[in-house]
Motif scaffolding. Structure first.
Motif, mmCIF file in Angstrom:
data_model
loop_
_atom_site.group_PDB
_atom_site.id
_atom_site.type_symbol
_atom_site.label_atom_id
_atom_site.label_comp_id
_atom_site.label_asym_id
_atom_site.label_seq_id
_atom_site.Cartn_x
_atom_site.Cartn_y
_atom_site.Cartn_z
ATOM 1 N N UNK A 158 14.002 58.354 -11.920
ATOM 2 C CA UNK A 158 13.697 57.145 -12.332
ATOM 3 C C UNK A 158 12.657 56.940 -13.480
ATOM 4 N N UNK A 159 12.030 58.033 -13.491
ATOM 5 C CA UNK A 159 10.936 58.044 -14.731
ATOM 6 C C UNK A 159 11.749 57.585 -16.043
ATOM 7 N N UNK A 189 11.905 53.886 -16.361
ATOM 8 C CA UNK A 189 10.597 53.581 -16.341
ATOM 9 C C UNK A 189 10.175 53.318 -17.867
ATOM 10 N N UNK A 190 10.332 54.888 -18.346
ATOM 11 C CA UNK A 190 9.857 54.808 -19.871
ATOM 12 C C UNK A 190 10.676 53.828 -20.639
ATOM 13 N N UNK A 216 11.841 50.741 -19.621
ATOM 14 C CA UNK A 216 11.393 49.655 -19.360
ATOM 15 C C UNK A 216 9.617 49.613 -20.213
ATOM 16 N N UNK A 217 9.047 50.552 -20.194
ATOM 17 C CA UNK A 217 7.750 50.372 -20.877
ATOM 18 C C UNK A 217 8.235 50.214 -22.344
ATOM 19 N N UNK A 267 -1.000 48.027 -19.905
ATOM 20 C CA UNK A 267 -0.280 49.305 -20.034
ATOM 21 C C UNK A 267 -1.521 50.638 -20.193
ATOM 22 N N UNK A 296 4.185 53.606 -15.366
ATOM 23 C CA UNK A 296 5.134 52.838 -14.245
ATOM 24 C C UNK A 296 4.480 51.913 -13.306
ATOM 25 N N UNK A 346 4.925 48.900 -15.350
ATOM 26 C CA UNK A 346 6.625 48.705 -15.593
ATOM 27 C C UNK A 346 7.125 48.086 -14.329
ATOM 28 N N UNK A 364 6.829 54.942 -5.924
ATOM 29 C CA UNK A 364 6.322 55.094 -6.997
ATOM 30 C C UNK A 364 4.858 55.737 -7.124
ATOM 31 N N UNK A 394 5.280 58.890 -5.435
ATOM 32 C CA UNK A 394 5.838 60.161 -6.489
ATOM 33 C C UNK A 394 4.556 60.308 -7.328
#
Lengths: 79, 662
Positions: free
Chosen positions: A63-64, A67-68, A70-71, B449, B563, B566, B627, B630
């Motif tokens: 999922x990383x 997410x990148x 999304x960022x 961020x 994340x 995000x 998350x 993780x």
């Protein structure tokens, strides 16, 4: 509508398309990554119930990528 | 706090005459983690052999098998048992000796009878099954057998077969195109007839040996089945009464016998000689003295106990967590990964603090936090008895409190804002340029961020410091200092990179080093950063050159923390969209010109609103929970955590129904 306005709206549209591509493509990539892990994880959990927690973690690892994405989309839209 | 419970290694030796007292005492105290004796060829262990179980083991195990099969047959569920006082062990033992054989015999007899009745019922059902096709044949069944020259065939087939001339066909339609046929044929032509029918895809059925009409026979059998069923029902009721009266006895006997068999089988883990036995194992240091005293008391001081030196601190002692009440629930998450080694830092407390903070940072909504808090409080009753479940629920409780606090700071309530401005940073995003209810659009996405990157920098630095600490305790000799410096090297490289970035790019919420004087055309701070990176690389390479391959992961690991923002923003966005569809698109227009249809629209709007936010709560729980987990498992633990410690499993049992006596 002046030319400047048209250009601004076009730029906005391009940004949105860029953000959509960033999320959409990385989402597909995550899906492909999670596909085989998920299948294996379900198999492992069926064999041994204790594996559930670990299996869940493994499944969300790719999922990383999304997410990148999304960022990047957030950066395109908000900065 | 950061270390597991301290253990002392003991060697217990005594004469075999006292083996029962020693086992009983150890079992009762439930403190001693026995190290199983494994036959080995070392000189110091020569002459020893693995012990044999106590004499009464056979009898206990046969009783235990009986009890367990009864519990299985009666389907006794421990969770449904009423709360009861502890039963005294001696009373229970007497009752087992006097009552168990009778009860077991009675239950066995009942079971036997029941399975006999069930078999009979099956038999009758089978007979009805064979009779069913003949229901349409309105003649007594005995005419279908008992002739010397005529044979009969029965079965299903499609269409009307062309049969030999000396035959007769009875047919009754069943389904479309299919019919049930009975063929009477001269015995000499039987084979020919069968072949013809086979070609016509004829499926044969057995002709039942019955008298009278088929329907009458079916009715007779059905009556018999009803009789059998009522008998089975009566047996089931008897079972239920036995279960109600005796279930506590069964469950507590099971516990007692399990305890007894564990004790009786314990010598299999000891080293024994002809007349003596030796046990090695671990006991928590603060309990060692009291255990030794009670063992001496139990054996009348005829026991030898020595403290042994622990040769390999990392691997040998079993590991039992020792944390404050606040950090205890997090042990479940650590165990989900792997139990720490005896010497290494137990990260429970760090995780107990940082995990809920990250969860709150992601979810950060007063309403969602409150829903989860209510759920966690309500779910407490459901997980009673499950240690893991209780711990996870407590973690959820901490996390939801943190989500509420962050929600207050973000001023968020179901995606709309609370009556105050966000404290510091806002996540209220402007989506599609349309205004929703009472939301001020001053999102600080870039700032958030950067903030998450700060979190990552500090989290990873902490992990590396812990890594160096672990190396200092767990390693020996030359490798120890090399590994410690390697961890410092990783910190230097990471901060060197970030300082170099600061030197050329001014970033929000981060030091701006772009204005510093140049040295030989290079920014002085960039030069400093470069030096840090170089030193770091040297430190890392000194330990293991191959590790240098991992250098790019510094950047990906730190960026991984974005994340936190995000995932959080995605949940904010879902909340916004839900509000937009439910309120702006459905409810508001409906209220503006109110007609009869408006009521339906209102209900639809409310359903969309509830569905959307329920979904978002579930997603928030999943995203907010997984998350940070993780980030801890992958980014945090991989830097320092080794794990693989033996779980402290003391010899003994937590009794629920029985009470040991002195």
């Amino acid at each position: 509508m002046t030319e400047v306005e048209v250009a601004e709206i076009t730029a906005m549209g391009m940004k949105s398309i860029g953000a959509a591509l960033a999320v959409g493509l990385t989402g597909i990539a995550s899906g492909i990554g999670e596909m085989s892990i998920g299948a294996a994880a379900v198999g492992a959990v069926a064999e041994k119930k204790d594996m559930f927690g670990l299996a869940l973690i493994f499944t969300v690892l790719p999922e990383t990528i999304v997410i990148f994405g999304l960022v990047v989309a957030l950066l395109i839209l908000f900065s | 706090m950061f270390q597991p419970r301290q253990m002392t290694k003991l060697l217990i030796a005594a004469s075999k005459d006292h083996i029962e007292e020693v086992i009983g005492e150890l079992y009762k105290r439930r403190l001693f983690h026995i190290e199983d004796y494994v036959r080995n060829e070392q000189e110091e262990w020569s002459g020893y052999s693995i012990g044999t179980s106590l004499t009464q083991a056979d009898q206990i195990s046969s009783e235990l098998v009986k009890i367990r099969s009864i519990i299985n047959n009666l389907e006794i569920n421990e969770e449904q048992l009423p709360k009861a006082d502890y039963t005294k062990q001696s009373e229970l033992s007497k009752k087992i000796a006097s009552d168990l054989p009778d009860i077991a015999a009675r239950i066995e007899a009942i079971l036997l009878k029941r399975s006999g009745l069930e078999a009979e019922q099956k038999d009758l059902e089978q007979k009805i099954e064979t009779l069913n096709p003949f229901l349409a044949f309105q003649h007594p069944l005995e005419i279908l057998s008992g002739y010397e020259t005529i044979s009969f065939l029965a079965g299903y087939g499609k269409g009307t077969p062309v049969l030999p001339s000396e035959s007769e066909l009875f047919t009754s339609p069943v389904r479309r195109g299919e019919a049930f046929n009975i063929v009477a044929v001269r015995s000499g032509q039987l084979a020919e007839c069968e072949r013809i029918l086979l070609d016509a895809q004829f499926q044969k059925v057995v002709i039942p040996q019955e008298k009278g009409l088929a329907s009458a026979a079916v009715e007779r059998y059905q009556q018999q089945i009803t009789g059998l069923q009522s008998e089975i029902k009566a047996i089931d009721q008897e079972f239920e009464t036995i279960k109600k009266q005796q279930q506590l006895f069964f469950v507590s006997s099971e516990e007692l016998l399990t305890a007894e068999i564990e004790q009786a089988a314990a010598p299999l883990r000891f080293a024994t000689t002809e007349h003596a036995f030796v046990i090695e194992g671990f006991v928590p240091t603060n309990e060692a003295v009291s255990l030794v005293t009670s063992l001496q008391k139990a054996t009348g001081d005829k026991i030898e106990i020595q403290e042994l030196e622990i040769l390999d601190l990392n691997e040998e002692p079993p590991v039992e967590f020792q944390n404050s009440r606040y950090a205890q629930p997090t042990e479940a998450l650590i165990d989900l990964y792997v139990r720490p080694k005896y010497t290494e830092i137990d990260p429970s407390l760090f995780m107990a603090i940082l995990y809920p903070l990250m969860f709150g940072f992601i979810l950060g909504d007063v309403a969602y936090g409150t829903i989860l808090l209510v759920v966690s409080l309500a779910a407490r009753g459901f997980v009673k008895g499950s240690e893991m479940g209780t711990k996870l629920i407590q973690i959820l409780r901490n996390c939801s409190v943190s989500a509420i606090l962050f929600g207050i700071a973000y001023s968020e309530f179901l995606g709309t804002s609370l009556p105050w401005h966000p404290i510091w940073l806002s996540r209220h995003i402007n989506m599609g340029g349309s205004a929703s209810h009472g939301v001020e659009y001053v999102s600080h996405v870039p700032e958030l961020l950067i903030l998450s990157i700060w979190v990552g920098l500090f989290h990873i630095t902490l992990a590396r410091i812990l890594g160096a600490k672990n190396a200092s305790v767990m390693e020996h000799g030359e490798h120890r200092s090399k590994l410690m410096f390697a961890h410092i090297g990783w910190i230097l490289v990471m901060w060197g990179i970030i300082i170099a970035i600061w030197s050329y790019f001014p970033l929000l919420l981060m030091p701006d080093l772009t204005g510093l004087p140049l040295i030989a055309g290079i920014s002085s701070s960039a030069l400093f950063g470069g030096i840090l990176i170089l030193i770091g690389i040297v430190f890392i390479a000194r330990d293991n050159v191959l590790e240098l391959m991992e250098l790019p992961t510094i950047i990906s690991n730190v960026l991984s923390y974005t994340r936190l923002v995000a995932v959080g923003l995605s949940s904010v966005a879902i909340a916004l969209v839900t509000n937009y569809i439910a309120i702006t698109m459905i409810i508001d227009p409906a209220l503006k010109n109110f007609t009869a249809i408006s009521i339906i629209l209102l209900i639809a709007g409310i359903i969309v609103f509830l569905l959307g936010h329920t979904l978002n709560t579930a997603l928030g729980l999943l995203g907010g929970g997984l998350h940070p987990l993780r980030l801890h498992y992958v980014e945090f633990f991989t830097k320092f955590y080794r794990g693989g410690g033996k779980i402290y499993n003391p010899f003994g049992m937590i009794r629920k129904y029985t009470e040991a006596e002195k």
